[in-house]
Scaffold this motif. Sequence first.
Motif, PDB file in Angstrom:
ATOM      1  N   VAL A 120       1.815  -7.454   4.954  1.00 28.37           N
ATOM      2  CA  VAL A 120       1.040  -6.257   4.625  1.00 28.37           C
ATOM      3  C   VAL A 120       0.317  -5.765   5.878  1.00 28.37           C
ATOM      4  CG1 VAL A 120      -0.682  -5.252   3.100  1.00 28.37           C
ATOM      5  CG2 VAL A 120       0.711  -7.170   2.301  1.00 28.37           C
ATOM      6  N   ASN A 121       0.783  -4.670   6.442  1.00 27.63           N
ATOM      7  CA  ASN A 121       0.139  -4.098   7.626  1.00 27.63           C
ATOM      8  C   ASN A 121      -1.105  -3.309   7.256  1.00 27.63           C
ATOM      9  OD1 ASN A 121       2.250  -5.089   9.293  1.00 27.63           O
ATOM     10  ND2 ASN A 121       3.519  -3.334   8.709  1.00 27.63           N
ATOM     11  N   SER A 122      -1.039  -2.535   6.174  1.00 27.52           N
ATOM     12  CA  SER A 122      -2.204  -1.770   5.717  1.00 27.52           C
ATOM     13  C   SER A 122      -2.069  -1.481   4.231  1.00 27.52           C
ATOM     14  CB  SER A 122      -2.350  -0.456   6.499  1.00 27.52           C
ATOM     15  OG  SER A 122      -1.220   0.369   6.293  1.00 27.52           O
ATOM     16  N   LEU A 123      -3.199  -1.446   3.542  1.00 27.43           N
ATOM     17  CA  LEU A 123      -3.233  -1.162   2.116  1.00 27.43           C
ATOM     18  C   LEU A 123      -3.334   0.339   1.881  1.00 27.43           C
ATOM     19  CD1 LEU A 123      -5.769  -3.902   0.934  1.00 27.43           C
ATOM     20  CD2 LEU A 123      -3.291  -3.933   0.612  1.00 27.43           C
ATOM     21  N   ALA A 124      -2.873   0.770   0.718  1.00 29.36           N
ATOM     22  CA  ALA A 124      -3.081   2.154   0.307  1.00 29.36           C
ATOM     23  C   ALA A 124      -4.560   2.344  -0.030  1.00 29.36           C
ATOM     24  CB  ALA A 124      -2.215   2.491  -0.892  1.00 29.36           C
ATOM     25  N   LYS A 125      -5.128   3.454   0.421  1.00 31.07           N
ATOM     26  CA  LYS A 125      -6.561   3.679   0.233  1.00 31.07           C
ATOM     27  C   LYS A 125      -6.796   5.034  -0.425  1.00 31.07           C
ATOM     28  CE  LYS A 125      -7.961   0.868   4.227  1.00 31.07           C
ATOM     29  NZ  LYS A 125      -6.605   0.449   4.584  1.00 31.07           N
ATOM     30  N   PRO A 126      -7.902   5.145  -1.168  1.00 31.99           N
ATOM     31  CA  PRO A 126      -8.240   6.437  -1.789  1.00 31.99           C
ATOM     32  C   PRO A 126      -8.947   7.347  -0.803  1.00 31.99           C
ATOM     33  CG  PRO A 126      -9.889   4.820  -2.354  1.00 31.99           C
ATOM     34  CD  PRO A 126      -8.855   4.087  -1.527  1.00 31.99           C
ATOM     35  N   GLN A 127      -9.086   8.594  -1.172  1.00 32.11           N
ATOM     36  CA  GLN A 127      -9.933   9.510  -0.409  1.00 32.11           C
ATOM     37  C   GLN A 127     -11.386   9.289  -0.823  1.00 32.11           C
ATOM     38  OE1 GLN A 127      -8.990  13.685  -0.768  1.00 32.11           O
ATOM     39  NE2 GLN A 127     -11.073  14.304  -0.229  1.00 32.11           N
ATOM     40  N   ILE A 128     -12.282   9.321   0.153  1.00 35.49           N
ATOM     41  CA  ILE A 128     -13.711   9.172  -0.138  1.00 35.49           C
ATOM     42  C   ILE A 128     -14.478  10.293   0.560  1.00 35.49           C
ATOM     43  CG2 ILE A 128     -15.767   7.734   0.139  1.00 35.49           C
ATOM     44  CD1 ILE A 128     -13.986   5.286   0.018  1.00 35.49           C
ATOM     45  N   PHE A 249       4.026  -1.880   4.739  1.00 38.28           N
ATOM     46  CA  PHE A 249       4.353  -3.307   4.701  1.00 38.28           C
ATOM     47  C   PHE A 249       5.804  -3.507   5.122  1.00 38.28           C
ATOM     48  CE2 PHE A 249       5.125  -1.387   0.615  1.00 38.28           C
ATOM     49  CZ  PHE A 249       6.364  -1.874   0.218  1.00 38.28           C
ATOM     50  N   THR A 250       6.127  -4.740   5.425  1.00 36.38           N
ATOM     51  CA  THR A 250       7.507  -5.083   5.777  1.00 36.38           C
ATOM     52  C   THR A 250       8.024  -6.156   4.834  1.00 36.38           C
ATOM     53  OG1 THR A 250       6.803  -6.787   7.368  1.00 36.38           O
ATOM     54  CG2 THR A 250       7.148  -4.550   8.217  1.00 36.38           C
ATOM     55  N   ILE A 251       9.315  -6.077   4.528  1.00 36.64           N
ATOM     56  CA  ILE A 251      10.021  -7.102   3.760  1.00 36.64           C
ATOM     57  C   ILE A 251      11.156  -7.613   4.644  1.00 36.64           C
ATOM     58  CG2 ILE A 251      11.443  -7.573   1.736  1.00 36.64           C
ATOM     59  CD1 ILE A 251       9.854  -5.499   0.218  1.00 36.64           C
ATOM     60  N   ASN A 252      11.015  -8.859   5.071  1.00 36.25           N
ATOM     61  CA  ASN A 252      11.979  -9.442   6.020  1.00 36.25           C
ATOM     62  C   ASN A 252      12.189  -8.524   7.225  1.00 36.25           C
ATOM     63  OD1 ASN A 252      12.281 -11.671   4.382  1.00 36.25           O
ATOM     64  ND2 ASN A 252      14.169 -10.943   3.429  1.00 36.25           N
ATOM     65  N   ASP A 253      11.052  -8.035   7.776  1.00 35.10           N
ATOM     66  CA  ASP A 253      11.016  -7.197   8.993  1.00 35.10           C
ATOM     67  C   ASP A 253      11.490  -5.765   8.771  1.00 35.10           C
ATOM     68  OD1 ASP A 253      10.014  -9.309  10.503  1.00 35.10           O
ATOM     69  OD2 ASP A 253      12.024 -10.059  10.975  1.00 35.10           O
ATOM     70  N   ASP A 254      11.890  -5.389   7.552  1.00 28.36           N
ATOM     71  CA  ASP A 254      12.221  -3.996   7.258  1.00 28.36           C
ATOM     72  C   ASP A 254      10.955  -3.292   6.771  1.00 28.36           C
ATOM     73  OD1 ASP A 254      14.915  -4.319   7.897  1.00 28.36           O
ATOM     74  OD2 ASP A 254      15.423  -4.945   5.853  1.00 28.36           O
ATOM     75  N   GLU A 255      10.625  -2.150   7.375  1.00 26.05           N
ATOM     76  CA  GLU A 255       9.357  -1.485   7.103  1.00 26.05           C
ATOM     77  C   GLU A 255       9.461  -0.543   5.903  1.00 26.05           C
ATOM     78  OE1 GLU A 255       5.928   1.098   9.490  1.00 26.05           O
ATOM     79  OE2 GLU A 255       7.550   0.077  10.584  1.00 26.05           O
ATOM     80  N   TYR A 256       8.390  -0.534   5.082  1.00 27.44           N
ATOM     81  CA  TYR A 256       8.331   0.321   3.896  1.00 27.44           C
ATOM     82  C   TYR A 256       6.938   0.930   3.782  1.00 27.44           C
ATOM     83  CZ  TYR A 256      12.592  -2.145   2.524  1.00 27.44           C
ATOM     84  OH  TYR A 256      13.866  -2.677   2.497  1.00 27.44           O
TER      85      TYR A 256
END
Length: 432
Positions: A120-128, A249-256
Amino acid sequence: MPKIENAYTYFLQSSNSRKSSKYDSHSKNDLKKVYTKMIQVNKNSPLFKLTEPSTAKRFAIDIKESSRNLLHIVASLSENEDINSCFEKKVAYSSNPIVAKALFTGESSLDNGDSFYLCVNSLAKPQINTGNYLKDNNMSLPIGNYSFDLKTQSATYEFQFNVKLGEDNLSVQRKLVNLINSAHIGVEASLVSDDDNKHAIRISSINTGVPETGANQFNIFPSSKANDIAVMNILGISNVTQSPTNANFTINDDEYSTTSNSFSLDNGLEIELLKEGKNSTSKIGFKNNFDAIFDNVTNLTTAYNNMLTLAQKYATIPNRNTNRSQFFINMASVSTSMKSQLDSIGLEVNDNGYVFVNDILLEDAISSENIETTFATLNNFKNSIGNKADDISINPFAYMDRIIYEYKPPYNNFPTPYLPSSFVGLFLDNYV
């Protein structure tokens, strides 16, 4: 119904945080069966009044939600007609549950031995949006009537408020927070404070991620009137302090990338991202057959034990003749009537009907030559629980202590299709 809002409040506080399940969706045939059962119960129900109406709403909500949870688990173990396959259903795991959770909910092309690494490189975040910090006891806003628009992805909403003589900044901010939250338009408002104990209004989008239609989840702007513009500049709630971002995030080095921290993979593998950044890696896969069986059996017995605990909470034993006591006795009878069979496969039943899983005995029962008998016992136990929970969910007030006011005529007992309800036969008064 007088004071029905109290029941809604209790439901929202105690049960509304639960996630919806695919088993909450029903086909027309499923709904028709439920409707038919409700009509049948209504047809035979006398008119009654509850002896303890003050606990009625809590009892009804608790019992309905507990039976709903139990029915979900039973349904998840009933998707395959093969008895063995019911409890051998795959169970997903995450090697690092702090980083991500994994839940298997359906069919998957992955085999039990297959796995992958999720980073997990970064989480989805809401607008504030965070407004300006104002001194609590001061009044920065002039007396008058004001309005502003809040535009979401689906619609634009107008909010009107007034500032009265004698109000201070904090009271006006609280008024606006309540005004926004009561609208239920996909944003949540709250008050935040700084080191000087000043307060500001914070508005956050419920949805995360960057929307397809623009950079922001919502926008706030005043009307064209000079007074509205001036007040909005003082409040500052149109200031975007955190832009919405997608999960990466990545799954087995494939980015999504995805707009939500919860998503589905491979037709039934649900992933929930929880932690981002350095060392945020987890191995996702499926447990072996015994671990899967053990988890499925444990989920079933835990839900059943929770229902017993609820029944015991509302019971009035040692007076065993009351309906509330019969609720506990009837629920406990499911396991006590099968005690010898359940004990023999590692599901140990105590004197009160609670079931505890002995993993060593269960593993022996599954590994023995009598495995078919083991699965048949598990399946009978599961079906008995499901039937009992289904009956309870149709008419929870059958287990409340009540006073009968009128029985229906024995020979002219026709169904009343306009009155199907879980509150069948209930005579309401101002205490409910």
